[in-house]
Motif scaffolding. Structure first.
Motif, PDB file in Angstrom:
ATOM      1  N   ASN A 267       0.840  -1.183   0.000  1.00 40.33           N
ATOM      2  CA  ASN A 267       0.000   0.000   0.000  1.00 40.33           C
ATOM      3  C   ASN A 267       0.883   1.243   0.000  1.00 40.33           C
ATOM      4  OD1 ASN A 267      -2.661  -1.083   0.039  1.00 40.33           O
ATOM      5  ND2 ASN A 267      -2.395  -1.630   2.188  1.00 40.33           N
ATOM      6  N   GLN A 270      -1.079   6.852  -4.320  1.00 42.21           N
ATOM      7  CA  GLN A 270      -1.164   6.900  -5.767  1.00 42.21           C
ATOM      8  C   GLN A 270      -0.217   7.948  -6.327  1.00 42.21           C
ATOM      9  OE1 GLN A 270      -5.118   7.559  -7.180  1.00 42.21           O
ATOM     10  NE2 GLN A 270      -4.553   7.518  -9.347  1.00 42.21           N
ATOM     11  N   ASP A 271       0.488   7.591  -7.402  1.00 44.85           N
ATOM     12  CA  ASP A 271       1.424   8.462  -8.122  1.00 44.85           C
ATOM     13  C   ASP A 271       2.656   8.834  -7.300  1.00 44.85           C
ATOM     14  OD1 ASP A 271      -0.210   8.499 -10.391  1.00 44.85           O
ATOM     15  OD2 ASP A 271      -1.372  10.189  -9.623  1.00 44.85           O
ATOM     16  N   GLY A 298       4.574  -1.922  -9.853  1.00 40.90           N
ATOM     17  CA  GLY A 298       3.510  -1.033 -10.281  1.00 40.90           C
ATOM     18  C   GLY A 298       3.292  -1.167 -11.774  1.00 40.90           C
ATOM     19  N   LYS A 322       5.971   4.252 -10.001  1.00 39.89           N
ATOM     20  CA  LYS A 322       5.018   5.071  -9.263  1.00 39.89           C
ATOM     21  C   LYS A 322       3.889   4.205  -8.722  1.00 39.89           C
ATOM     22  CE  LYS A 322       5.814   9.580 -11.289  1.00 39.89           C
ATOM     23  NZ  LYS A 322       5.179  10.850 -11.664  1.00 39.89           N
ATOM     24  N   GLY A 323       3.351   4.636  -7.583  1.00 36.48           N
ATOM     25  CA  GLY A 323       2.255   3.904  -6.970  1.00 36.48           C
ATOM     26  C   GLY A 323       0.997   3.968  -7.813  1.00 36.48           C
ATOM     27  N   GLY A 324       0.238   2.875  -7.822  1.00 35.36           N
ATOM     28  CA  GLY A 324      -0.989   2.823  -8.600  1.00 35.36           C
ATOM     29  C   GLY A 324      -2.180   3.274  -7.791  1.00 35.36           C
ATOM     30  N   SER A 325      -3.351   3.133  -8.412  1.00 32.94           N
ATOM     31  CA  SER A 325      -4.578   3.566  -7.749  1.00 32.94           C
ATOM     32  C   SER A 325      -5.037   2.568  -6.698  1.00 32.94           C
ATOM     33  CB  SER A 325      -5.682   3.771  -8.785  1.00 32.94           C
ATOM     34  OG  SER A 325      -5.914   2.568  -9.504  1.00 32.94           O
ATOM     35  N   ASP A 326      -4.582   1.334  -6.801  1.00 30.14           N
ATOM     36  CA  ASP A 326      -4.954   0.299  -5.845  1.00 30.14           C
ATOM     37  C   ASP A 326      -3.679  -0.222  -5.214  1.00 30.14           C
ATOM     38  OD1 ASP A 326      -6.414  -1.471  -4.406  1.00 30.14           O
ATOM     39  OD2 ASP A 326      -7.354  -2.473  -6.117  1.00 30.14           O
ATOM     40  N   THR A 328      -0.275  -1.922  -4.925  1.00 27.34           N
ATOM     41  CA  THR A 328       0.763  -2.000  -5.940  1.00 27.34           C
ATOM     42  C   THR A 328       1.471  -3.346  -5.861  1.00 27.34           C
ATOM     43  OG1 THR A 328       1.088   0.397  -5.889  1.00 27.34           O
ATOM     44  CG2 THR A 328       2.891  -0.942  -6.787  1.00 27.34           C
TER      45      THR A 328
END
Length: 381
Positions: A267, A270-271, A298, A322-326, A328
């Motif tokens: 976790n 995001q981004d 990611g 970069k971190g995703g929306s859910d 990673t």
């Protein structure tokens, strides 16, 4: 320096190794009423036989090492024939802990058409094991498994039973089990942004074996013996006593060829920008050639390779993402199948997986602040 070392150690993952959870784990204490001067390798147990520490049902044979079967240690084991089952109840200690099992399995029988499967179960888990071919020397493999999490001095029942794959019992090689070890570890891992990236917490290694511990495919983090990593294909959990390890005491070798791998999810915002670092190498097990590993972090994907001379080497790599929306995903996957000259499957070693936040001190920042404050308090600054 000594104080800093103590602080670092105290912040590390704590594991508890208690080899005496099981009674008679190597079956070196023979069954009661066993005839003296035995000449047979396989002795079928009857109602008047009892195995110290264990109960049994169905066709169970006591195995004595000899020309037909080579066993580690003092050379005794149990064969689980048709409907064969052994079980033992052991008690957890007062803490809520996660229990990991390692055991060895080989096959007993001649002119086998099919292999039997071994079912290992506890109140929180059940897994089916089949003997791997060409993953270890001597066809004696060690396997790892997570039994579950519990505590409060609870008593739990460990069951091992045979499962015939072939419908003809006369053509089936039944499993021989030996050298069972149960280890308790703290179920709460807290190792920065990426837990257990050095793979220091895993199933116990056996003193009687120079081979690693095989881990089969498991898609659930809860059931994995290498939490929080899940497994695809077959990997080998290896230690520094018998293999080259890039960092620390343990690592993973991706041994079942293309598709073998490990993965976890984290976790992160995001981004948010991060860098994934890891070590890629060989285990000093005479595995030659080029290893190619695909790394997914990611939305970033990159292939990494290393030329192995089979003598123990490693190289550090990194990949930004970069971190995703859910949640990673972090994935390591082998793209090639490798074998040693003796036919044993082998492959690339993954170790020291670390996640850093880009442009910051990363997950070590709180620890660094704590260390500085502690040193100021002691008057070192």
């Amino acid at each position: 320096m000594e104080f800093m070392l103590i602080l670092i150690i105290s912040c590390s993952i704590i594991s508890f190794a208690q080899p005496d959870f099981l009674q008679n784990p190597d079956f070196e204490l023979p069954p009661a009423n066993l005839a003296e001067n035995l000449t047979s390798t396989f002795v079928t147990l009857q109602e008047n036989n009892t195995i110290p520490g264990w109960s049994f049902e169905g066709l169970v044979q006591y195995v004595i090492s000899g020309k037909d079967v080579q066993l580690p240690g003092n050379g005794h084991a149990i064969l689980l024939g048709e409907d064969g089952k052994i079980n033992q109840t052991f008690k957890a200690d007062s803490n809520n802990q996660r229990f990991l099992l390692t055991f060895t399995m080989s096959l007993g029988g001649q002119s086998c058409v099919a292999n039997a499967s071994l079912i290992v179960s506890a109140p929180d888990s059940e897994f089916h094991f089949s003997l791997k071919q060409n993953y270890s020397k001597g066809h004696l493999d060690s396997y790892g498994h997570q039994l579950g999490s519990w505590g409060g001095a609870e008593e739990k029942n460990l069951v091992l039973q045979s499962e015939a794959i072939d419908i003809d019992p006369n053509s089936t090689c039944w499993p021989i089990v030996d050298s069972l070890r149960v280890k308790a570890v703290d179920p709460t891992l807290n190792d920065g942004l990426l837990n257990n990236g050095g793979f220091e917490v895993g199933p116990p290694f056996l003193e009687t074996s120079s081979e690693g511990v095989l881990l089969d495919s498991v898609s659930s983090q809860v059931q994995s013996a290498l939490q929080p990593w899940t497994v695809t294909g077959t990997i080998k959990y290896i230690n520094s006593k018998n293999y080259f390890i890039p960092e620390g005491d343990a690592a993973v070798e991706l041994v079942s060829g293309a598709g073998a791998g490990i993965q976890t999810t984290i976790n992160i915002p995001q981004d948010s920008s991060h860098v994934l670092e890891f070590m890629l190498g060989d285990a000093n097990d005479s595995c030659l050639g080029e290893f190619v590993v695909g790394v997914y972090a990611g939305s970033s994907t990159q292939n990494f390779s290393i030329q192995s001379a089979g003598t123990g080497s490693s190289k550090k790599y990194s990949i930004p993402f970069k971190g995703g929306s859910d949640r990673t995903s972090i994935i390591f996957q082998s793209y090639r199948t490798s074998r040693r000259e003796d036919g044993i499957f082998c492959g690339p070693v993954i170790d020291d997986v670390v996640l850093h936040s880009s442009g910051a001190l990363g997950h070590n920042f709180p620890v660094a602040i704590f260390l500085v404050l502690a040193l100021v308090h002691l008057g070192w600054f």
